[in-house]
Write a protein that holds these residues in place. Structure first.
Motif, PDB file in Angstrom:
ATOM      1  N   LYS A   1       3.680  -7.953  18.625  1.00  0.00           N
ATOM      2  CA  LYS A   1       2.324  -7.540  19.010  1.00  0.00           C
ATOM      3  C   LYS A   1       1.858  -6.407  18.083  1.00  0.00           C
ATOM      4  O   LYS A   1       1.308  -5.387  18.520  1.00  0.00           O
ATOM      5  N   ALA A   2       2.106  -6.614  16.803  1.00  0.00           N
ATOM      6  CA  ALA A   2       1.815  -5.594  15.790  1.00  0.00           C
ATOM      7  C   ALA A   2       0.342  -5.566  15.439  1.00  0.00           C
ATOM      8  O   ALA A   2      -0.368  -6.567  15.571  1.00  0.00           O
ATOM      9  N   THR A   3      -0.117  -4.395  15.001  1.00  0.00           N
ATOM     10  CA  THR A   3      -1.468  -4.278  14.470  1.00  0.00           C
ATOM     11  C   THR A   3      -1.434  -4.602  12.980  1.00  0.00           C
ATOM     12  O   THR A   3      -0.465  -4.314  12.287  1.00  0.00           O
ATOM     13  N   VAL A   4      -2.501  -5.219  12.486  1.00  0.00           N
ATOM     14  CA  VAL A   4      -2.618  -5.534  11.060  1.00  0.00           C
ATOM     15  C   VAL A   4      -3.976  -5.042  10.583  1.00  0.00           C
ATOM     16  O   VAL A   4      -5.016  -5.362  11.176  1.00  0.00           O
ATOM     17  N   SER A   5      -3.972  -4.245   9.535  1.00  0.00           N
ATOM     18  CA  SER A   5      -5.219  -3.753   8.943  1.00  0.00           C
ATOM     19  C   SER A   5      -5.095  -3.878   7.431  1.00  0.00           C
ATOM     20  O   SER A   5      -4.066  -4.343   6.919  1.00  0.00           O
ATOM     21  N   GLY A   6      -6.128  -3.453   6.723  1.00  0.00           N
ATOM     22  CA  GLY A   6      -6.075  -3.580   5.275  1.00  0.00           C
ATOM     23  C   GLY A   6      -7.030  -2.642   4.588  1.00  0.00           C
ATOM     24  O   GLY A   6      -7.995  -2.155   5.184  1.00  0.00           O
ATOM     25  N   CYS A   7      -6.768  -2.363   3.312  1.00  0.00           N
ATOM     26  CA  CYS A   7      -7.671  -1.563   2.496  1.00  0.00           C
ATOM     27  C   CYS A   7      -7.570  -2.023   1.052  1.00  0.00           C
ATOM     28  O   CYS A   7      -6.584  -2.659   0.653  1.00  0.00           O
TER      29      CYS A   7
ATOM     30  N   LEU B   1      -3.511   6.072   5.016  1.00  0.00           N
ATOM     31  CA  LEU B   1      -2.246   5.391   5.285  1.00  0.00           C
ATOM     32  C   LEU B   1      -1.458   6.103   6.375  1.00  0.00           C
ATOM     33  O   LEU B   1      -0.832   5.454   7.229  1.00  0.00           O
ATOM     34  N   GLU B   2      -1.503   7.443   6.358  1.00  0.00           N
ATOM     35  CA  GLU B   2      -0.820   8.212   7.406  1.00  0.00           C
ATOM     36  C   GLU B   2      -1.407   7.952   8.785  1.00  0.00           C
ATOM     37  O   GLU B   2      -0.705   8.042   9.790  1.00  0.00           O
ATOM     38  N   GLY B   3      -2.681   7.620   8.819  1.00  0.00           N
ATOM     39  CA  GLY B   3      -3.324   7.359  10.108  1.00  0.00           C
ATOM     40  C   GLY B   3      -2.925   6.031  10.717  1.00  0.00           C
ATOM     41  O   GLY B   3      -3.123   5.796  11.913  1.00  0.00           O
ATOM     42  N   VAL B   4      -2.362   5.136   9.897  1.00  0.00           N
ATOM     43  CA  VAL B   4      -1.980   3.814  10.387  1.00  0.00           C
ATOM     44  C   VAL B   4      -0.465   3.686  10.546  1.00  0.00           C
ATOM     45  O   VAL B   4       0.028   3.113  11.515  1.00  0.00           O
ATOM     46  N   ILE B   5       0.288   4.213   9.597  1.00  0.00           N
ATOM     47  CA  ILE B   5       1.751   4.177   9.631  1.00  0.00           C
ATOM     48  C   ILE B   5       2.258   5.595   9.852  1.00  0.00           C
ATOM     49  O   ILE B   5       1.968   6.491   9.068  1.00  0.00           O
ATOM     50  N   THR B   6       3.022   5.804  10.911  1.00  0.00           N
ATOM     51  CA  THR B   6       3.511   7.151  11.218  1.00  0.00           C
ATOM     52  C   THR B   6       5.019   7.296  11.057  1.00  0.00           C
ATOM     53  O   THR B   6       5.521   8.404  10.910  1.00  0.00           O
ATOM     54  N   GLU B   7       5.755   6.167  11.124  1.00  0.00           N
ATOM     55  CA  GLU B   7       7.203   6.247  11.015  1.00  0.00           C
ATOM     56  C   GLU B   7       7.757   4.881  10.613  1.00  0.00           C
ATOM     57  O   GLU B   7       7.066   3.864  10.721  1.00  0.00           O
ATOM     58  N   PRO B   8       9.004   4.840  10.151  1.00  0.00           N
ATOM     59  CA  PRO B   8       9.598   3.562   9.759  1.00  0.00           C
ATOM     60  C   PRO B   8       9.843   2.648  10.952  1.00  0.00           C
ATOM     61  O   PRO B   8       9.958   3.108  12.082  1.00  0.00           O
ATOM     62  N   ASP B   9       9.943   1.361  10.665  1.00  0.00           N
ATOM     63  CA  ASP B   9      10.306   0.350  11.668  1.00  0.00           C
ATOM     64  C   ASP B   9      11.082  -0.739  10.937  1.00  0.00           C
ATOM     65  O   ASP B   9      10.554  -1.812  10.640  1.00  0.00           O
TER      66      ASP B   9
ATOM     67  N   ALA C   1       3.258  -1.887  12.866  1.00  0.00           N
ATOM     68  CA  ALA C   1       1.997  -1.960  12.122  1.00  0.00           C
ATOM     69  C   ALA C   1       2.238  -2.437  10.701  1.00  0.00           C
ATOM     70  O   ALA C   1       3.271  -2.144  10.088  1.00  0.00           O
ATOM     71  N   ALA C   2       1.272  -3.192  10.189  1.00  0.00           N
ATOM     72  CA  ALA C   2       1.276  -3.645   8.804  1.00  0.00           C
ATOM     73  C   ALA C   2      -0.064  -3.306   8.173  1.00  0.00           C
ATOM     74  O   ALA C   2      -1.110  -3.509   8.795  1.00  0.00           O
ATOM     75  N   VAL C   3      -0.034  -2.773   6.970  1.00  0.00           N
ATOM     76  CA  VAL C   3      -1.257  -2.483   6.218  1.00  0.00           C
ATOM     77  C   VAL C   3      -1.221  -3.310   4.940  1.00  0.00           C
ATOM     78  O   VAL C   3      -0.355  -3.102   4.080  1.00  0.00           O
ATOM     79  N   VAL C   4      -2.156  -4.258   4.808  1.00  0.00           N
ATOM     80  CA  VAL C   4      -2.235  -5.088   3.612  1.00  0.00           C
ATOM     81  C   VAL C   4      -3.053  -4.337   2.565  1.00  0.00           C
ATOM     82  O   VAL C   4      -4.185  -3.928   2.830  1.00  0.00           O
ATOM     83  N   LEU C   5      -2.470  -4.153   1.392  1.00  0.00           N
ATOM     84  CA  LEU C   5      -3.133  -3.440   0.304  1.00  0.00           C
ATOM     85  C   LEU C   5      -3.535  -4.429  -0.778  1.00  0.00           C
ATOM     86  O   LEU C   5      -2.682  -5.133  -1.337  1.00  0.00           O
ATOM     87  N   GLU C   6      -4.827  -4.500  -1.066  1.00  0.00           N
ATOM     88  CA  GLU C   6      -5.324  -5.323  -2.159  1.00  0.00           C
ATOM     89  C   GLU C   6      -5.555  -4.414  -3.357  1.00  0.00           C
ATOM     90  O   GLU C   6      -6.430  -3.539  -3.325  1.00  0.00           O
TER      91      GLU C   6
END
Length: 393
Positions: A132-138, A180-188, A77-82
């Motif tokens: 096949k990663a998920t990508v979201s943002g906030c 953020l905890e709801g999207v990323i749960t552990e390192p990769d 998973a990747a979370v883009v932070l603006e």
């Protein structure tokens, strides 16, 4: 913070005091938020990363402020932070979902800006597709607590898709850390490294949908007529011969202004996207800022999403990383780096082991509209001709 900001300045080439202040303010708050999550000790790494700062999207001039990388819900998973170091006093909702009135003028809603980054990663990032990663943002407003103008109609849906957080105690202590905890749960680590080193790669099903929309008879501006159709068939005949020999080739289409070369280029792009013999990326390349803006808008309309503009790769993005700073660094090391030695310069860059923004043979096909605007700086009398943006070396 001091050394970190200096490294970001070096990487981005942005040395302004306003940029420096924004980094110090925003990243300091971001660190506080990360410490309040249950993700473990949050380290900021530039190489390899668990959070990538000032990440330049592959084959693009756009930079993401920060990307949090890890694993969540069974996949990478990747979370883009603006990060917005904005003062919002007096700001008002805009007339459209993607427009707000910020400090008295219309500005792109940060959620709309973020939508472009997220969709680009989903559709054109090699590591995202391979994993096949998920990508979201906030969006994180680091100087303001009242975000009502950015959540109100007509922006409510955008704020739901790309959640907005501010500098209120509830957001800093509870809402943003829990999000953020709801999207990323552990390192990769493997995915994080692959993402940082990722290249441009098209999601073919999506690109084919855009190509199909372009070829739809309802889009009358792209219909080929008379000699345009003759030119199209002649191009395809040459392409067939080239593919039969598996040779690399440059095919030049010549015609006077108004003869329909751009329409021909668009149709060639759409046809080759559907050709099963081209399994790699087929891109539409532009040679000027205004032309880039026009074609990106056209493809956004065809795909009915900002992500469709990702098929447009400007000519200056083909530079793997030979920036003016790199030229200066090599000369300081005693290397001969001149315009005329450009082939040697590329080999020097490869041997240095730096991350290439444009690896060799990355695209199967590049359709270059207005190719006459490309410059050969080694041609007689052309050495000093250099468009802004990147070194000709």
């Amino acid at each position: 913070m001091g050394p970190l900001v200096q490294e970001l300045q070096r990487r981005t080439g942005r040395y302004g005091e306003a940029e420096k202040y924004a980094w110090e303010s925003s990243l300091g708050l971001m660190a506080q938020v990360l410490r309040r999550t249950r993700l473990g000790e949050a380290h900021i790494h530039l190489d390899p990363p668990s959070m990538s700062l000032e990440y330049r999207l592959p084959a693009s001039s756009s930079w993401c402020d920060a990307v949090l990388l890890g694993r969540g819900r069974g996949t990478s998973a990747a979370v883009v932070l603006e990060l917005k170091d904005w003062e919002l006093t007096g700001d008002e909702p805009g007339p459209r979902e993607g427009l707000v009135r910020h400090q008295g003028r219309f500005t792109l809603h940060p959620g709309e800006q973020l939508r472009g980054y997220v969709e680009y990663c989903r559709r054109f990032h090699s590591a995202v597709q391979e994993a096949k990663a998920t990508v979201s943002g906030c969006v994180f407003f680091t100087r303001a607590a009242d975000l009502e103008a950015y959540r109100s109609a007509p922006h409510a849906r955008l704020a739901e898709l790309f959640p907005l957080f501010g500098a209120s105690e509830q957001d800093l202590v509870e809402r943003l850390p829990r999000h953020l905890e709801g999207v990323i749960t552990e390192p990769d680590p493997a995915f994080a490294t692959a993402f940082e080193q990722g290249t441009y790669h098209q999601e073919r099903n999506f690109v084919r949908q855009v190509a199909a929309a372009l070829q739809d008879p309802a889009n009358e501006q792209f219909v080929l007529l008379d000699h345009q159709r003759l030119g199209f068939e002649r191009c395809l005949e040459v392409i067939e011969r080239v593919r039969a020999t598996r040779a690399r080739a440059v095919i030049v289409v010549v015609g006077p202004p108004g003869s329909g070369k751009s329409v021909l280029a668009a149709n060639l792009w759409a046809r080759l996207v559907h050709d099963p013999r081209f399994q790699g990326s087929v891109v539409f390349t532009t040679t000027s800022a205004s032309q880039k803006a026009n074609w990106k808008t056209i493809f956004e309309g065809l795909g009915e999403t900002p992500g469709a503009a990702g098929v447009v790769v400007p000519a200056n993005e083909f530079n793997p990383g030979l920036t003016p700073a790199w030229v200066k660094q090599m000369r300081s090391a005693g290397k001969v780096v001149e315009v005329e030695t450009w082939k040697d310069n590329l080999e020097l860059f490869r041997r240095a082991g730096a991350r290439s923004r444009m690896p060799e043979d990355q695209f199967d096909v590049a359709i270059v509209d207005e190719a006459h605007a490309l410059i050969d700086p080694t041609a007689p009398g052309k050495r000093g001709v250099s468009p802004s943006g990147w070194a000709m070396h």
